[in-house]
Design an enzyme around this catalytic site. Structure first.
Site, mmCIF file in Angstrom:
data_model
loop_
_atom_site.group_PDB
_atom_site.id
_atom_site.type_symbol
_atom_site.label_atom_id
_atom_site.label_comp_id
_atom_site.label_asym_id
_atom_site.label_seq_id
_atom_site.Cartn_x
_atom_site.Cartn_y
_atom_site.Cartn_z
ATOM 1 N N ARG A 1 -6.487 0.913 -0.548
ATOM 2 C CA ARG A 1 -7.405 1.598 -1.669
ATOM 3 C C ARG A 1 -6.552 1.756 -3.080
ATOM 4 O O ARG A 1 -6.958 2.246 -4.131
ATOM 5 C CB ARG A 1 -7.362 3.066 -0.905
ATOM 6 C CG ARG A 1 -8.298 3.037 -0.051
ATOM 7 C CD ARG A 1 -8.571 4.338 0.786
ATOM 8 N NE ARG A 1 -7.489 4.714 1.501
ATOM 9 C CZ ARG A 1 -7.524 6.164 2.051
ATOM 10 N NH1 ARG A 1 -8.644 6.709 1.998
ATOM 11 N NH2 ARG A 1 -6.319 6.513 2.600
ATOM 12 N N GLU B 1 2.679 7.158 9.260
ATOM 13 C CA GLU B 1 2.692 8.515 9.846
ATOM 14 C C GLU B 1 2.180 8.254 11.188
ATOM 15 O O GLU B 1 2.502 9.174 12.268
ATOM 16 C CB GLU B 1 1.999 9.610 9.231
ATOM 17 C CG GLU B 1 0.422 9.372 9.003
ATOM 18 C CD GLU B 1 0.261 8.743 7.696
ATOM 19 O OE1 GLU B 1 -0.871 9.086 6.823
ATOM 20 O OE2 GLU B 1 1.070 8.024 6.937
#
Length: 170
Positions: free
Chosen positions: A58, A95
């Site tokens: 992105r 994460e």
């Protein structure tokens, strides 16, 4: 224009317990997309840099339009095995997993000042890895620019010492 109106929260994606911030509505509205590019570009005004690196995937949606707008080179930082020539490689923790990014060995020359662009600053692992790629090549990270900073995840701590520009803090 408030870009928050174009960000959708998706709970439990890509796995349970993760709140994903979906920015695809930004790209589905030309005015919002243009505003995001202009706002990111304006937010880095006054920072000197020679090139703009975008982190796959992105970051690729913001960095090339910014580079074109400013007349600067675009440096792709891609997932492992996607670049066709010699590369520099850094692995890092996400994460919710691990990843590796690469850039061409000759993409940054010693002394180059690079702006690194991505969509979201979460835990900071991806952006810290991008900064490490620039430093390995002898360049300097002029700044890191993101559309969204997820403040509660503490990503700034992972990229301490870098100038961080974030349009939205969520």
């Amino acid at each position: 224009m408030d870009l928050r109106d174009y960000i959708k929260d998706v709970p439990d994606f890509p796995q349970a317990g993760i709140l994903f911030r979906d920015i695809t509505p930004v790209f589905q509205n030309a005015e919002a997309f243009n505003h995001a590019i202009d706002a990111l570009t304006d937010a880095t005004n006054g920072i000197e840099f020679d090139a703009i690196a975008g982190i796959e995937a992105r970051g690729f949606l913001f960095a090339p339009p910014m580079a074109l707008k400013l007349g600067l080179p675009f440096i792709p930082m891609r997932k492992a095995g996607k670049l066709p020539r010699g590369t520099r490689t850094v692995s890092y923790d996400l994460e919710y997993g691990e990843a590796t990014i690469e850039m061409h060995s000759d993409a940054v020359s010693p002394g180059d000042r690079v702006l690194i662009v991505d969509d979201v600053l979460a835990t900071g692992g991806t952006l810290a890895a991008g900064a490490e790629l620039v430093r390995q090549a002898g360049g300097t990270v002029a700044a890191v620019a993101v559309l969204i900073e997820l403040v509660d995840l503490g990503g700034r701590d992972s990229i301490q010492g870098e100038n961080i520009v974030s349009l939205l803090k969520l």
